[in-house]
Every structure is written in structure tokens, then in C-alpha cells.
Design an enzyme around this catalytic site. Sequence first.
Site, PDB file in Angstrom:
ATOM      1  N   GLU A 192       0.819  -1.208   0.000  1.00  0.00           N
ATOM      2  CA  GLU A 192       0.000   0.000   0.000  1.00  0.00           C
ATOM      3  C   GLU A 192       0.859   1.267   0.000  1.00  0.00           C
ATOM      4  O   GLU A 192       0.558   2.232  -0.705  1.00  0.00           O
ATOM      5  CB  GLU A 192      -0.946  -0.019   1.204  1.00  0.00           C
ATOM      6  CG  GLU A 192      -2.077   0.979   1.080  1.00  0.00           C
ATOM      7  CD  GLU A 192      -3.239   0.682   2.022  1.00  0.00           C
ATOM      8  OE1 GLU A 192      -3.121  -0.222   2.876  1.00  0.00           O
ATOM      9  OE2 GLU A 192      -4.263   1.367   1.912  1.00  0.00           O
ATOM     10  N   GLU A 196       2.233   1.603  -3.402  1.00  0.00           N
ATOM     11  CA  GLU A 196       1.174   2.067  -4.299  1.00  0.00           C
ATOM     12  C   GLU A 196       0.936   3.566  -4.090  1.00  0.00           C
ATOM     13  O   GLU A 196       0.818   4.325  -5.052  1.00  0.00           O
ATOM     14  CB  GLU A 196      -0.119   1.282  -4.017  1.00  0.00           C
ATOM     15  CG  GLU A 196      -1.255   1.618  -4.973  1.00  0.00           C
ATOM     16  CD  GLU A 196      -2.583   0.938  -4.592  1.00  0.00           C
ATOM     17  OE1 GLU A 196      -2.631   0.229  -3.560  1.00  0.00           O
ATOM     18  OE2 GLU A 196      -3.571   1.147  -5.324  1.00  0.00           O
ATOM     19  N   CYS A 246      -8.478  -1.891   3.600  1.00  0.00           N
ATOM     20  CA  CYS A 246      -8.388  -3.054   4.505  1.00  0.00           C
ATOM     21  C   CYS A 246      -9.734  -3.452   5.073  1.00  0.00           C
ATOM     22  O   CYS A 246      -9.915  -4.567   5.524  1.00  0.00           O
ATOM     23  CB  CYS A 246      -7.485  -2.776   5.692  1.00  0.00           C
ATOM     24  SG  CYS A 246      -5.994  -1.962   5.261  1.00  0.00           S
ATOM     25  N   SER A 261      -7.358   1.993  -2.846  1.00  0.00           N
ATOM     26  CA  SER A 261      -6.135   1.211  -3.014  1.00  0.00           C
ATOM     27  C   SER A 261      -6.536  -0.159  -3.535  1.00  0.00           C
ATOM     28  O   SER A 261      -7.569  -0.698  -3.150  1.00  0.00           O
ATOM     29  CB  SER A 261      -5.436   1.057  -1.661  1.00  0.00           C
ATOM     30  OG  SER A 261      -4.575  -0.065  -1.693  1.00  0.00           O
ATOM     31  N   LYS A 284     -15.862  -9.687   7.247  1.00  0.00           N
ATOM     32  CA  LYS A 284     -14.796 -10.539   6.693  1.00  0.00           C
ATOM     33  C   LYS A 284     -15.367 -11.857   6.182  1.00  0.00           C
ATOM     34  O   LYS A 284     -14.778 -12.508   5.329  1.00  0.00           O
ATOM     35  CB  LYS A 284     -13.734 -10.813   7.763  1.00  0.00           C
ATOM     36  CG  LYS A 284     -12.955  -9.577   8.187  1.00  0.00           C
ATOM     37  CD  LYS A 284     -11.822  -9.256   7.236  1.00  0.00           C
ATOM     38  CE  LYS A 284     -11.177  -7.922   7.599  1.00  0.00           C
ATOM     39  NZ  LYS A 284     -10.260  -7.449   6.560  1.00  0.00           N
ATOM     40  N   GLU A 318     -16.173 -10.950   2.770  1.00  0.00           N
ATOM     41  CA  GLU A 318     -15.004 -10.592   1.969  1.00  0.00           C
ATOM     42  C   GLU A 318     -14.378 -11.801   1.281  1.00  0.00           C
ATOM     43  O   GLU A 318     -13.953 -11.706   0.123  1.00  0.00           O
ATOM     44  CB  GLU A 318     -13.963  -9.902   2.858  1.00  0.00           C
ATOM     45  CG  GLU A 318     -12.764  -9.365   2.096  1.00  0.00           C
ATOM     46  CD  GLU A 318     -11.678  -8.834   3.027  1.00  0.00           C
ATOM     47  OE1 GLU A 318     -11.561  -9.336   4.160  1.00  0.00           O
ATOM     48  OE2 GLU A 318     -10.961  -7.916   2.616  1.00  0.00           O
ATOM     49  N   GLU A 336     -13.482 -13.250  -7.764  1.00  0.00           N
ATOM     50  CA  GLU A 336     -12.506 -14.303  -8.078  1.00  0.00           C
ATOM     51  C   GLU A 336     -11.082 -13.932  -7.654  1.00  0.00           C
ATOM     52  O   GLU A 336     -10.230 -14.807  -7.542  1.00  0.00           O
ATOM     53  CB  GLU A 336     -12.585 -14.684  -9.569  1.00  0.00           C
ATOM     54  CG  GLU A 336     -11.911 -13.735 -10.546  1.00  0.00           C
ATOM     55  CD  GLU A 336     -12.713 -12.457 -10.802  1.00  0.00           C
ATOM     56  OE1 GLU A 336     -13.840 -12.337 -10.280  1.00  0.00           O
ATOM     57  OE2 GLU A 336     -12.190 -11.584 -11.522  1.00  0.00           O
ATOM     58  N   CYS A 351     -11.239  -1.653  14.213  1.00  0.00           N
ATOM     59  CA  CYS A 351     -11.559  -3.075  14.374  1.00  0.00           C
ATOM     60  C   CYS A 351     -11.674  -3.495  15.833  1.00  0.00           C
ATOM     61  O   CYS A 351     -12.357  -4.471  16.144  1.00  0.00           O
ATOM     62  CB  CYS A 351     -10.494  -3.930  13.705  1.00  0.00           C
ATOM     63  SG  CYS A 351      -9.964  -3.291  12.125  1.00  0.00           S
TER      64      CYS A 351
END
Lengths: 158, 588
Positions: free
Chosen positions: B276, B279, B296, B316, B355, B358, B363, B506
Site C-alpha cells: 500500500e 502504491e 483493509c 487502493s 470478513k 469478503e 474471483e 476493528c
Amino acid sequence: MSEETSKAAEIADKWRKKRGSLIMALHEIQGIKGYVAWEDAVMLSERMDVPLARIYEVLTFYNFFKLVAPGKAVISVCTGTACYLKGNDKVLEKFKSELKIKEGESTPDGMFHLQCVRCVGCCGLAPVCVVNGKTYGRMTPEQVPEILEEWKKAFKED
Amino acid sequence: MVQLKINNINVEVKEGTSILDAARAAQVNIPTLCKHPDVDPSAGCGLCIVKVGGRIMRSCSTPATEGMEIITDDAELKQIRKTVLKLILSNHPNDCLNCTRSGSCELQDMTAQMGISENEIIKMVPPLPKDETTKCIVLDPAKCIVCGRCVNICQKVQNVWALSYLNRGFSTKITGANDTPLDRSPCIKCGQCAAHCPTGAITDYDNTQKVFDLLSNKEYTTVVQIAPAVRVALGEEFGFDFGENLTGKIYAALRRLGFSKVFDTNFGADLTIIEEASEFVKRFKANDHLPMFTSCCPAWVDYMEKYYPENIPNLSSCKSPHQMVGAVAKTYWAEKAGIDASKIKVVSVMPCTAKKWEIERDETMRSSGYKDVDEVITTRELAKMIKKAGIDFKHLKEEQADNPLGEYSGAATIFGVTGGVMTAALRTAYFYITGSELETLNFHAIEGLDAVKVAEIDINGISVRIAVVNGVGNVGPVMEQINTALAEKKDLPFHFVEVMACPGGCIAGGGQPRVMGATFDKPWGINDEIRKLRSKGLNCEDACAQNRLSHKNESIKKLYDTYLGKPGDEKAHHLLHTKYEKRDLYKA
């Protein structure tokens, strides 16, 4: 966009700038269509910037709003105190069995919609039913088939 | 300030304080099932009634005013409260023995507290079906007491508008618009509704049995990873203090449950930072789709795809840390360990319900040819498994994670707190741009529980403007600022934005424990005090860590040197990055 839907879009644009005007917009839409369809609610949501969840909170809170197309003939059976005591519950049962629907439903052919209302303001005529604005006083269950025939005939002539 | 008397005790509180909160200042707890510190009063349950000058009022929604004389408890109030609670119970199933919330249920606790052992009111439990469509959270309307907390959280705090009231009076039901199932609604699966529900009406979609089945299947090598926030919350289920960091004990418990290898999502967090930060530096230098948003948080990603699809290129492309660990486990580690990827199963223990969604997103979540992560369980579900397996968690000796996917830096562990991902990314981005390390590794402006935190960082004379959005419900004004600047081609207000969907990050995720702390006021579950304690647990670990920089994680360096190549290279990109798509708010 169908003619009715574009009309609904116009209504949304008319009310969008005014805070707290969701109910007015919903009233107008129902006034045109007889009910508020999902597509109309989605469009109102987008154009008025009101979450769809809020629109359905309002639509399902007020008994006035209808979410499905009512029948062409809306049968209102009064179950207010006077009418109920005078036996309108039996009239209601007769309508249900004749039409094979429950209250709040419409016949599959879209001809009749059956609903209960609380007092139509003419208790002297109790028990009372109203079909599309025409009042039937001192009702008996035996009159039910006659009334249904009358409206079927009226629609045929249309 | 206003002065008033509560049960004849003099109290002074700030103007606007509710009677309910004012009473706390006099050490008086007024019972409530609907008021929660995170939400506005809904005046839904009717239990918090008090007498104000003889008149009975709801204390949650009545402000304390000068000279009030309030009685919070007498024979009449007791009697009314009991009747109100009996009415609530009369349409709640007697399902406690089988209910996942048993033992941490506010309704159960209130019933015990009020001493209701019999109920003469006729039971009428509406036969309503469960909504399990999201496979993340389960909504069981039969157990709902219509307190309105979840609706308030979903609409006003998170600004998601998935949950709403349908109908009125006795037939009121919490559901999506026009009874839309949640998987076809705007729901982002953040689970804040579950974190605030007082009963078993909203809970996790339980995967514990699937994980037990994997563990007893000898055909597979089943490995596990824990998210940063899990380590400072799981202990609450076993009598430890809020925020206590129990990483070593959790590793030990996971081994005893039968996992072949115990990895750490923190390794993935360091890996995320490498990708990240690289990037960001690349995009910053090229002025390519700025500002860049962190990716995230799957609930935030879902929100972006639904509410701001035009800004998708600003996200991102990095996968979240646990997906990265999964992808690396089934490729790099599989090769190293000599195990065929098809025989490896990865389980993630997460503080998060989103999650669970997620891992099935698209794919790219199967980059090794197999699912990066096979099952997700929440912190609460792990606690259940540990209890079920008869493990004496409290007295376990601390153990270490398995390498190489177990090493982590202090930067990784703060991923679990609002502002943490940004802090970790800046530490590494600074190094990538300047070649030297930051003098101070903390950015105090982006710490804490404020809704939106902004800062301007000077990197070699270049100013980088950052924002940290604490809770997805606060993202609206930031997006507006950004999109206005983009439309008018003006200077961007920010270059880099972190968003975490759950307020606090979180550590206060939808899958975290909701247990009663002896030292805490009711209602149970999450509140800002607990958020601060859990954050402190992670921040302390970072402050004391030998290595606080992702780019100095030796196992990560080796992973790049021997397997991935350079950050963002083809192999790294294939395994560690994803893509996004516009999603409709309502699916037909």
C-alpha cells in the site's frame, strides 16, 4: 419510463427542495396510481435524496398508503363500533367468502379490493359498506352477491 | 450546569443531560433496555420511567432541569416496570437454553434483576423467519424487542440505511426497506447492529462447527491467523480486563484446538503496508487517482462500491491483510512446507462480521486457484470454540506464532485501531520517499476517537495531506469535500484517506465480545471507554515493539527476495491485489 412513472418523477422534483415533504409526495403519487409502487419509491428516494428504508418506514406506518394496486372497485366495510355491533362482521365474512380473499387483498383479476375502515360517518345507516364512494346502508350478508353483480356489470359496460 | 435532586441526593450536571445520565452521577442506575451511549434515546422500552415531581416520565428522553425532584424507584415504579418487562417478555421466545446470547443477554439479565419468575401475560411470539441471507449476521425478528438500537446505529451512526422499521404497533418488524432481505439491501455487514443488540436478535452467522469439522478432517492441513484486534478483546470472555493483550495465550489456545500452524494477520498487515505504501508513493508522484483510500476494511469497501461507485478508482487495490496471509499461505508457504495448496485450509479469526463476506467477494479472492481464506470466525466464535473444547484459557502458558507468517512489527498491530493503518503506512511511505526513518513514529493528530482526523505531513519539503475517518457514517462530508475539489479541479483537500467502518476501528468491530465488565455501567457491550482500553492495548504493543516498521520485518523482506520480487510486480499484484465493482443498493 411510463407516463405514470414520469409523473411520479415530476412530483419528486417538485417536493425535493422542501424539508419534511415526503408524505406530500407519497400522497400525490398514490392519488394518481392508487398505490405507491416499488419503482416509484426508488425514484423518490433517488430524486428526493431520502433513503428508501425511510420511505418504507413511512409507507408502512400509515395505513392510508397502499403498496399494491387496489382493485378497480374498492369495497370498504365499516367495522367501527356501531356497524360492528349491528352485524357488519357477518357482512365482511360474506365478502371474503364470495371473493375468496382476505381483507387488505385484491382479487387476482384486479376487479375488487376489500378493506376495513373505522367509521365512515353515517352510523345512523349502520351497518354500512362503501364501494368506490357509493354508500350501502343497513347491509345484510344477503345483499353482498347483489352488490358484487352490480359492480361487475358496471365494469362490463365501461 | 443545572442542579437537581435525585432520590433526595443533590446532583449537578451539564445542561441537556438526560435524567438517566444524571442519575449515574448520583450512583443510581435506572434500568433500560433501549438506551445505549452510542445512540440517541428512542424511548422504546419504557423501563427507565421515573417520577418527576410526581409525574411519571421516561428518564432517557427527558432532560434534567434546574430544581427537579426525581424519584427513580418506589413501589409503584417497581410495579409498572415489572408489568412493562412482562409485556416485552410475552412476545419473546423462552429460548434461553439454546440462545447464543445466553449469559450476555441484557433482557435475560433484566428479567433476573427484576425477579420475574412467572409471567401471567399470554405468550404471543410472532412466527417470523430468520434472515440469514448475508451469511455474516443473522437477524432473528422473533427475539427482537424493537428497542431500535440497531436501526439507530445503521441509519444515524453508520449512515448505511439497511435496517428500518416495517409496519407499526404489535406488527413492527426490523428489516430492510419493504422487507428486503439483508443480502439484497445496502447492508455492508459491519455488524454494528449485532454489537449493539441487547438480545439474541442479531448475532454472528456461526461458522464454528465448520471449523471444528475442518480440524477433525485429517486430509487437510488447517492453519489459522488472528487479526490485530482479536488479541486485546478475547480475554474479556475469560475474565481478563478490557484491552489486555493476550497474543501468546491465544496462540497456545489455537494450537490446542488443533490448528497445524498458527500464523498472524499482523504479518499480512506488514505485507499490506509494503504494497500500500508503494502504491501510494507511486500514485502520489504520478498524481494518479488521488486521493487514495485504504482498502483493509471490507465493510468500507462495500460502502464505497454501493454509495460512491464513481470514486472506486480512488481505492487502493491492496487486499486486506488476512486475504494476503491466505494467498501467501497457499503459495509461498505451501511450496516451502511441501504441501499441495488444495490440501491447505486457512481459517481467519476476525473482530469483524464483514470478513465472512469478503472471502467470497470475487474471483481475486482465489488467487492461488483456491480460496485465499476458507472460513472466517469472529472473536466471539473463537471464545465459544475454546470453551467448547474445554481449554482453561486463563491459565494457558504463552506461546509463539509459527514463522515465517508469524513475524510482525508494531506498525502491523495498530491496524486494529482508527488511525493505525495510516500511521503504519506513513512510516513506510516516508522511508520509501526519503530513504531515512521518521524521527517520531506517532502522529498524534490522527489518534483518538474524533469522527474525522486530519493532518499535514512534511516529507522532504513535500506536504502530504491525510485524513482518517473514524466510522463509515462520517465519510460523507469528506467525500463531498474531495468530490467538489475534483469536479472544480482545485487543490485536493487530502492525498491519502483511511476509513474504518466501525467507530474506533476493528477493536470495536461487529464480531468482538460483548461481555459484562464488573467495573462497567450497563448496558453491556461496546462504549467509548472500552474502545479506549482496547486501543491502548494495541498502541502499547506498538510502543514497546522492537521493530515498529513494516519494511523492517525480516520475514517480509525474505518473502519479497525469494518469492514475490518487488512490491507491485506481477506476482505480488496477482496474489495481493484486488479490483472493485459498482454494486446496487438494492438487488432485484
